[in-house]
Write a protein that holds these residues in place. Structure first.
Motif, mmCIF file in Angstrom:
data_model
loop_
_atom_site.group_PDB
_atom_site.id
_atom_site.type_symbol
_atom_site.label_atom_id
_atom_site.label_comp_id
_atom_site.label_asym_id
_atom_site.label_seq_id
_atom_site.Cartn_x
_atom_site.Cartn_y
_atom_site.Cartn_z
ATOM 1 N N TYR A 456 0.836 -1.196 0.000
ATOM 2 C CA TYR A 456 0.000 0.000 0.000
ATOM 3 C C TYR A 456 0.871 1.247 0.000
ATOM 4 O O TYR A 456 1.980 1.243 0.564
ATOM 5 C CB TYR A 456 -0.939 0.013 1.220
ATOM 6 N N GLY A 457 0.379 2.303 -0.620
ATOM 7 C CA GLY A 457 1.149 3.534 -0.758
ATOM 8 C C GLY A 457 1.031 4.476 0.420
ATOM 9 O O GLY A 457 1.607 5.571 0.390
ATOM 10 N N SER A 458 0.319 4.070 1.461
ATOM 11 C CA SER A 458 0.101 4.923 2.630
ATOM 12 C C SER A 458 -0.213 4.029 3.820
ATOM 13 O O SER A 458 -0.599 2.873 3.659
ATOM 14 C CB SER A 458 -1.070 5.877 2.367
ATOM 15 N N THR A 459 -0.066 4.570 5.030
ATOM 16 C CA THR A 459 -0.512 3.831 6.217
ATOM 17 C C THR A 459 -1.928 4.231 6.607
ATOM 18 O O THR A 459 -2.475 3.702 7.572
ATOM 19 C CB THR A 459 0.415 4.114 7.412
ATOM 20 N N LYS A 460 -2.529 5.147 5.857
ATOM 21 C CA LYS A 460 -3.866 5.643 6.193
ATOM 22 C C LYS A 460 -4.920 4.978 5.326
ATOM 23 O O LYS A 460 -4.834 5.011 4.096
ATOM 24 C CB LYS A 460 -3.924 7.163 6.015
ATOM 25 N N VAL A 461 -5.920 4.399 5.976
ATOM 26 C CA VAL A 461 -6.986 3.732 5.245
ATOM 27 C C VAL A 461 -7.820 4.731 4.454
ATOM 28 O O VAL A 461 -8.470 4.378 3.460
ATOM 29 C CB VAL A 461 -7.869 2.918 6.221
ATOM 30 N N THR A 462 -7.805 6.003 4.874
ATOM 31 C CA THR A 462 -8.579 7.032 4.162
ATOM 32 C C THR A 462 -7.913 7.464 2.864
ATOM 33 O O THR A 462 -8.532 8.148 2.047
ATOM 34 C CB THR A 462 -8.797 8.260 5.068
#
Length: 474
Positions: A456-462
């Motif tokens: 994933y490109g971020s740790t934020k699910v949003t």
């Protein structure tokens, strides 16, 4: 151990955070399909190179990331297919339920708690007013793919109230090839340092690995929302067996066939110091009815052979430390044993890890880790240097390097005696460019001859649609 290099072959991209990756044979089909569950509540499958929607339960999932700056550890956490899914169409889901948001079990953010060895009150907190002071409710449900192709929920197996938004586990549902039972892995409930000491308490559902006998029907279609085993109706208790306790947070359980037995592999996410992988061949599970009976009688149960990973007194192979920064000289950061008494109490009752890796590691051929996100055996021959190995993933290198973030693939060898062994980094050839690449999940197919990596490109699910699932190939 050999240096291993692999290639990452993209299979699907621009999806939401992948939490579970596994294969199953659809009823009426002749080949395995690759299933991908996302944190927000979608389940896709890939067949003949095409991606299709299997199920979408997004309306059933709690609103994610709203109170935590986009970061969240709730959502669709577990997906498992019945061993006879091809014939009976049964599958199982573990997710955080929409509309169940609570205020949390402690005031402040979910990460606010840290024990203070100088203040005994912080070492013995109690989770009180549980019906009002909680973060959310997780549920485990049984679903069926009917012969007409329609998907339908059949029943609810468990409803569990959770104190904080984190440490709910991931890839949390798997079937045991030994017993045929559904295995649910639960984290300690969250915050940090297990503030309420739930993982060692035999009555608490948090911090356990348990088996659910889905062949038994307790005729309770709507079990009560609980936090403890003794709050469950007796017919539900009779479906449950506890395999292990002392879990902090956990990316599932994996089974590796060894002659006529199975080695069980469990990764435990660390607190401040170390990530650990535990393996065991033999274990002595305890029926929940026995645990409850012993609690009622205030009796001591024989726990010889029962698996205990040691948390919260132990973080992997080490007494749980606390780091205190020395502002004048960070190289002299102080380490304090937070739960000394508990470390002594569980010192001879706990299982030792087969391998560990650290958040800071000066050795040239190792890496500093962040969080263990997957553990899977590889039994294929396409990558011969990995055959029979245990492969694992870490979220991102923790080495003070500048962004973008990069996850880590590594492997270790596990012997039947499950003794301590070293690990080695697996090199990959994929160029992620300037994008971050967090390694968030690891999956395999039915006979463990293929490996799949969720990035994933971020740790934020949003931050939506930043996910890619790769096949790991030679």
């Amino acid at each position: 151990m050999r240096k291993v290099k692999v290639r990452l072959r993209p299979m699907v991209s621009k999806i939401n955070m992948p939490t579970v990756i596994k294969t199953a044979v659809l009823p009426g089909d002749s080949m395995e399909s690759l299933f991908i569950a996302t944190q927000v509540g979608e389940i896709f499958y890939i067949r003949d190179g095409a991606i299709r929607t299997f199920l979408d339960i997004r309306p059933r999932i709690i609103k994610l990331g709203a109170s935590s700056g986009g970061y969240d550890e709730r959502g669709l956490l577990g997906l498992a297919f019945h061993p006879r899914f091809y014939q009976n169409g049964l599958f199982y889901l573990h997710f955080s339920v929409a509309g169940t948001q609570g205020p949390g079990a402690l005031s402040g953010s979910f990460e606010s708690f840290k024990p203070d060895p100088c203040d005994p009150k912080t070492l013995h907190l109690k989770w009180v007013n549980r019906e009002t002071q909680y973060d959310h409710i997780d549920t485990v449900e049984e679903w069926i793919l009917q012969s007409n192709g329609q998907l339908q929920k059949r029943r609810t197996l468990l409803n569990v109230r959770r104190p904080f938004l984190n440490h709910n586990g991931v890839n949390s549902l798997n079937f045991s090839p030994e017993t045929g039972n559904l295995v649910l892995t639960t984290g300690d409930g969250g915050s940090g340092y297990d503030p309420f000491h739930l993982s060692q308490n035999d009555m608490e559902i948090a911090g356990k690995i348990m088996e659910i006998d889905v062949g038994k029907n307790p005729f309770t279609n709507a079990p009560p929302v609980v936090t403890r085993f003794d709050e469950l109706p007796a017919p539900v208790q009779e479906t449950l067996t506890v395999m292990a306790k002392g879990v902090r947070n956990i990316p599932g359980i994996a089974y590796q066939r060894f002659y006529h037995q199975y080695i069980k592999h469990v990764g435990i996410v660390g607190q401040d110091l170390v990530e650990s992988i535990f393996s065991f061949l033999h274990y002595k599970p305890i029926p929940v009815t026995q645990l409850v009976q012993a609690s009622l009688l205030n009796a001591e149960l024989d726990q010889e052979g029962f698996i205990n990973f040691g948390w919260r007194g132990w973080e992997g192979a080490f007494p749980t430390p606390m780091m205190k920064s020395c502002s004048a000289n960070p190289a002299l950061d102080e380490k304090i044993i937070a739960y000394y008494d508990e470390a002594v109490k569980t010192s001879v009752r706990r299982l030792l890890p087969v391998t560990s890796y650290f958040h800071k590691d000066p050795r040239p051929d190792k890496f500093g880790g962040t969080a263990l996100t997957g553990v899977q055996p590889y039994m294929g021959n396409e990558i011969p240097d990995l055959t029979g190995s245990l492969v694992f993933t870490d979220l991102a290198r923790n080495e003070g390097s500048r962004p973008p973030a990069r996850g880590v693939l590594a492997y270790t060898r596990v012997q039947p005696d499950c003794k301590l062994n070293d690990f080695h980094v697996i090199e990959t050839d994929y160029d992620f460019g300037t994008s971050s690449a967090y390694y968030v999940s690891l999956g395999t197919n039915l006979d463990q001859t293929k490996l799949y990596l969720g990035v994933y490109g971020s740790t934020k699910v949003t931050d939506v649609n930043q996910g890619t699932v790769f096949e790991i190939v030679s």
